[in-house]
Enzyme design. Structure first.
Site, PDB file in Angstrom:
ATOM      1  CG  ASP A  24     133.534 -26.142   9.755  1.00 17.36           C
ATOM      2  OD1 ASP A  24     134.093 -25.536   8.829  1.00 17.36           O
ATOM      3  OD2 ASP A  24     134.074 -26.321  10.862  1.00 17.36           O
ATOM      4  CE  LYS A 129     136.311 -24.114  10.368  1.00 19.77           C
ATOM      5  NZ  LYS A 129     136.354 -25.034  11.486  1.00 19.77           N
ATOM      6  CB  CYS A 162     133.361 -24.466  13.854  1.00 19.01           C
ATOM      7  SG  CYS A 162     134.396 -25.915  14.153  1.00 19.01           S
TER       8      CYS A 162
HETATM    9  N1  TIU Z   1     132.604 -27.400  12.903  1.00 16.51           N
HETATM   10  C1  TIU Z   1     132.557 -27.718  14.203  1.00 16.51           C
HETATM   11  O1  TIU Z   1     131.837 -27.110  14.979  1.00 16.51           O
HETATM   12  N2  TIU Z   1     133.323 -28.782  14.620  1.00 16.51           N
HETATM   13  C2  TIU Z   1     133.060 -29.533  15.718  1.00 16.51           C
HETATM   14  O2  TIU Z   1     133.823 -30.408  16.070  1.00 16.51           O
HETATM   15  N3  TIU Z   1     131.906 -29.266  16.383  1.00 16.51           N
HETATM   16  C3  TIU Z   1     131.370 -29.935  17.435  1.00 16.51           C
HETATM   17  O3  TIU Z   1     130.369 -29.466  17.966  1.00 16.51           O
HETATM   18  N4  TIU Z   1     131.922 -31.065  17.841  1.00 16.51           N
END
Ligand code: TIU
Length: 227
Positions: A24, A129, A162
């Protein structure tokens, strides 16, 4: 076999059975002016992971190991966005709404895509995802199985959300995970520290924690042996 200094003990990997998973690294989380910053977060904390991750990505490409990129997001019709996720936070501007870089966390939007520094190369699978973990409702497990991958080197954001969820999912599916402490990041320094502690505690209950400086020479060596 390539051996990386790590905690709770060294991580030994087989280049043909290991994949690099970059979680991500999307503009909406990492870039100034994105969703993450709009929520009041300091994205400079996340940007610290970009340069070391780029070095690992380059070395992994040269070593010829499988590279997987993930993106958190949803279909433009939001049919895969659980109402609970949409409602969480009571945000004035939330997932699916127009944001600073397009509709927030919607596939095809500028903010949803991976930052330029870590842009996927042709042939590197990009796994979209809908959840925090990269295994839930995705083809990731099938992709890894088809390539006979048993170990994962993990980078990305955020460490406690994530990255941690993905590592836990991977661990329960039988993968060994090495998380690179300098290639993962959190908006919260305390969470960064504790999320890494959680992975390596109890003899590596979820996996290993290392750093890119210790991995890079082993990737160069892996390439030399394979050549
Ligand atoms: N990729 C991921 O960690 N998504 C989130 O929403 N992370 C946060 O820390 N909010």
């Amino acid at each position: 076999m390539p051996t990386v200094r790590a905690e709770p003990y060294e991580f030994v990997f087989q280049p043909e059975h290991v994949a690099l998973v970059i979680v991500d690294m999307q503009r909406d989380f990492v870039d100034p002016g994105g969703f993450g910053e709009a929520l009041g977060n300091d994205v400079s904390l996340l940007r610290k992971a970009v340069a070391p991750t780029a070095r690992v990505l380059d070395a992994a490409r040269k070593a010829g190991i499988l590279i997987i990129h993930t993106r958190e997001g949803h279909r433009p019709d939001l049919a895969d966005l659980p109402p609970s996720k949409k409602a969480r936070g009571r945000l004035a501007t939330g997932i699916g709404d127009p944001g600073p870089m397009g509709r927030i966390l919607v596939q095809g939007e500028y903010g949803h895509d991976i930052i330029d520094d870590l842009r996927p190369a042709a042939g590197e699978p990009v796994v979209d995802k809908p959840g925090k973990g990269a295994f839930y409702a995705t083809a990731l497990d099938a992709i890894l199985h088809s390539r006979d991958i048993r170990q994962l080197i993990v980078c990305g954001v955020t460490t406690e959300v994530c990255v941690n969820t993905t590592v836990r999912e991977a661990n329960d599916r039988g993968y060994d995970c090495l998380v690179l402490a300098d290639c993962v990041a959190s908006y919260f320094p305390e969470f960064q520290r504790v999320a890494l502690e959680m992975i390596k505690a109890q003899g590596g209950i979820f996996g290993w924690v290392g750093n890119s400086a210790d991995l890079l020479p082993t990737l160069a060596e892996a390439k030399r042996v394979a050549a």
